[in-house]
Design an enzyme around this catalytic site. Structure first.
Site, PDB file in Angstrom:
ATOM      1  N   ARG A   7       0.838  -1.198   0.000  1.00  0.00           N
ATOM      2  CA  ARG A   7       0.000   0.000   0.000  1.00  0.00           C
ATOM      3  C   ARG A   7       0.873   1.247   0.000  1.00  0.00           C
ATOM      4  NH1 ARG A   7      -4.676   1.879   1.454  1.00  0.00           N
ATOM      5  NH2 ARG A   7      -3.595   3.570   0.396  1.00  0.00           N
ATOM      6  N   ARG A  63       3.594   4.084 -17.584  1.00  0.00           N
ATOM      7  CA  ARG A  63       4.123   3.927 -18.949  1.00  0.00           C
ATOM      8  C   ARG A  63       5.359   4.798 -19.142  1.00  0.00           C
ATOM      9  NH1 ARG A  63      -1.363   3.437 -19.757  1.00  0.00           N
ATOM     10  NH2 ARG A  63      -1.737   5.608 -20.352  1.00  0.00           N
ATOM     11  N   CYS A  73      -7.327   2.931 -12.639  1.00  0.00           N
ATOM     12  CA  CYS A  73      -7.510   4.125 -11.808  1.00  0.00           C
ATOM     13  C   CYS A  73      -8.976   4.238 -11.386  1.00  0.00           C
ATOM     14  CB  CYS A  73      -7.141   5.391 -12.578  1.00  0.00           C
ATOM     15  SG  CYS A  73      -5.494   5.366 -13.249  1.00  0.00           S
ATOM     16  N   GLU A  76     -11.491   7.681  -5.288  1.00  0.00           N
ATOM     17  CA  GLU A  76     -11.527   7.305  -3.874  1.00  0.00           C
ATOM     18  C   GLU A  76     -12.898   7.641  -3.277  1.00  0.00           C
ATOM     19  OE1 GLU A  76      -9.230   5.724  -2.199  1.00  0.00           O
ATOM     20  OE2 GLU A  76     -10.170   5.934  -0.231  1.00  0.00           O
ATOM     21  N   ARG A  88      -3.809   7.314  -3.887  1.00  0.00           N
ATOM     22  CA  ARG A  88      -3.530   6.095  -3.116  1.00  0.00           C
ATOM     23  C   ARG A  88      -3.199   4.983  -4.103  1.00  0.00           C
ATOM     24  NH1 ARG A  88      -7.329   9.000  -0.300  1.00  0.00           N
ATOM     25  NH2 ARG A  88      -7.330   8.884   1.985  1.00  0.00           N
ATOM     26  N   TYR A 105       4.158   5.968   2.485  1.00  0.00           N
ATOM     27  CA  TYR A 105       3.286   7.148   2.571  1.00  0.00           C
ATOM     28  C   TYR A 105       4.159   8.387   2.489  1.00  0.00           C
ATOM     29  CZ  TYR A 105      -0.415   3.948   3.531  1.00  0.00           C
ATOM     30  OH  TYR A 105      -1.316   2.941   3.383  1.00  0.00           O
ATOM     31  N   ARG A 113      -1.022   7.300   7.702  1.00  0.00           N
ATOM     32  CA  ARG A 113      -0.430   6.216   8.508  1.00  0.00           C
ATOM     33  C   ARG A 113       0.770   6.734   9.310  1.00  0.00           C
ATOM     34  NH1 ARG A 113      -1.321   0.822   7.502  1.00  0.00           N
ATOM     35  NH2 ARG A 113      -0.247   0.637   9.491  1.00  0.00           N
TER      36      ARG A 113
END
Ligand SMILES: Nc1ncnc2c1ncn2[C@@H]1O[C@H](COP(=O)(O)OP(=O)(O)OP(=O)(O)O)[C@@H](O)[C@H]1O
Ligand SMILES: Nc1ccn([C@@H]2O[C@H](COP(=O)(O)O)[C@@H](O)[C@H]2O)c(=O)n1
Length: 330
Positions: A7, A63, A73, A76, A88, A105, A113
């Site tokens: 993540r 790319r 994509c 959120e 994210r 992050y 986080r």
């Protein structure tokens, strides 16, 4: 072969194609580097972007890095008060060996986080401005560590006073410092394994601490210790030179102040609550004297960092100050 999920997230400066693509590239590069993976191990990449990022998809970043990896994509979920302009990512990789995964992050997304992202918040300001009160509360809300650097200077002062050391005898001061251990644990401070949390707040220590803090050798040793503490974990660190010297690369710098009358009034009320008998005029003089010494010392004086946010809390509650800082983090 084992499938791993990594993540990550990064904030984006502006809703501009270039910023979005550059942020996505930076995020993917950091995930690859900090997990020591070969791009051929990546199975797929899933990006999500907040609704306010609509100038470009982040996918072209992959790319442009020269990778032929399936990318998707999404938008959120919209959540009240959440971080704005944020990308994210979820990266799946395959690996033969057992891997310890590092989630990544970056920039303002560290606030998502703080427990794993080495978020550094610096709070500086004059005496009695509310630095420790605000820093402690902020650290608690973010669930990260609070470091009171003033307490470190106070602990050293206590030891030098106990040993009747002449502060101008730099060699002895350095010798003592080199055999001194200072630790923080559960909100308490330990000097050579002895809990000195209350002792360092004595009137004698308070009257002498700024003199000790102006000794360059003392500062060099304590600054190095402070940097080591902040090196591998998220911290709210408060003092006089955190934004200008100790954590020049802090994610957020705050210079917290209030009028000297209000600072003295708050400190006077605090001392009264603790049963300390002192005149208001003495409190204000002590604060002014300490500020003057801290602002005028040659080495690492108290001053606002160029990139710090100024908060005047004369008419703000502690909660208002903390909420304002959390907003600045976003
Ligand atoms: N915004 C505020 N509103 C009301 N009281 C406050 C506020 N901020 C701090 N205080 C009170 O002011 C006093 C001084 O605060 P604090 O000890 O946090 O200041 P400090 O900047 O850490 O001081 P020092 O530099 O002397 O250690 C405390 O009694 C605290 O409860
Ligand atoms: N980064 C810092 C922190 C503190 N000092 C000096 O220590 C004194 C005590 O600090 P408090 O916050 O506990 O009041 C302070 O007056 C400074 O002289 C410092 O120099 N640098």
């Amino acid at each position: 072969m084992t499938l791993y999920s990594i993540r990550g997230a990064i904030s984006v400066e502006d809703n501009k194609k270039e910023d979005i693509i550059n942020a996505a590239k930076m995020l993917i590069n950091e995930i690859i580097n900090s997990n020591n993976i070969d791009p051929s191990q990546i199975v797929d990449i899933l990006f999500s972007v907040t609704k306010d990022l609509d100038d470009a998809y982040p996918a072209p970043a992959i790319r442009s890095l020269g990778y032929d990896i399936p990318v998707m994509c999404l938008q959120e979920a919209e959540v009240k008060h959440s971080l704005r302009r944020c990308i994210r990512v979820l990266v799946h990789i395959q690996a033969d060996e057992h891997k310890k995964i590092k989630h990544v992050y970056l920039k303002k997304a560290k606030i998502l986080r703080p427990d794993i992202s080495n978020l550094k918040i610096a709070i500086d300001g004059p005496a009695g401005a509310g630095k420790s009160t605000v820093a402690k509360e902020l650290a608690q809300r973010l669930n990260i560590e609070y470091i009171d650097t003033g307490a470190m200077y106070r602990a050293v002062t206590l030891k030098l006073l106990d040993k009747h050391v002449d502060f101008s005898d730099t060699d002895t001061v350095v010798d003592i410092l080199n055999s001194t251990e200072i630790q923080f644990e559960n909100g308490r401070i330990y000097l050579d394994n002895k809990d000195v949390t209350e002792d360092i707040r004595s009137a004698l220590v308070t009257a002498n601490v700024s003199k000790v803090a102006s000794i360059p050798e003392v500062r060099r040793i304590l600054v190095s210790l402070q940097r080591k503490i902040a090196d591998c974990k998220s911290v709210v660190m408060e003092g006089r030179d955190i934004g200008t010297t100790v954590l020049k690369d802090a994610d957020l710098k705050i210079f917290l102040t209030s009028s000297v009358e209000i600072r003295a009034k708050r400190r006077y009320e605090e001392l009264k609550r603790k049963g300390v008998k002192i005149e208001f005029s003495e409190v204000i003089e002590q604060i002014k004297a300490r500020d003057l010494q801290d602002e005028t010392r040659e080495y690492s004086p108290l001053k606002m960092a160029d990139d710090a946010h100024l908060i005047d809390a004369s008419n703000m509650s502690v909660d208002e100050v903390v909420c304002h800082i959390i907003e600045l983090l976003k």
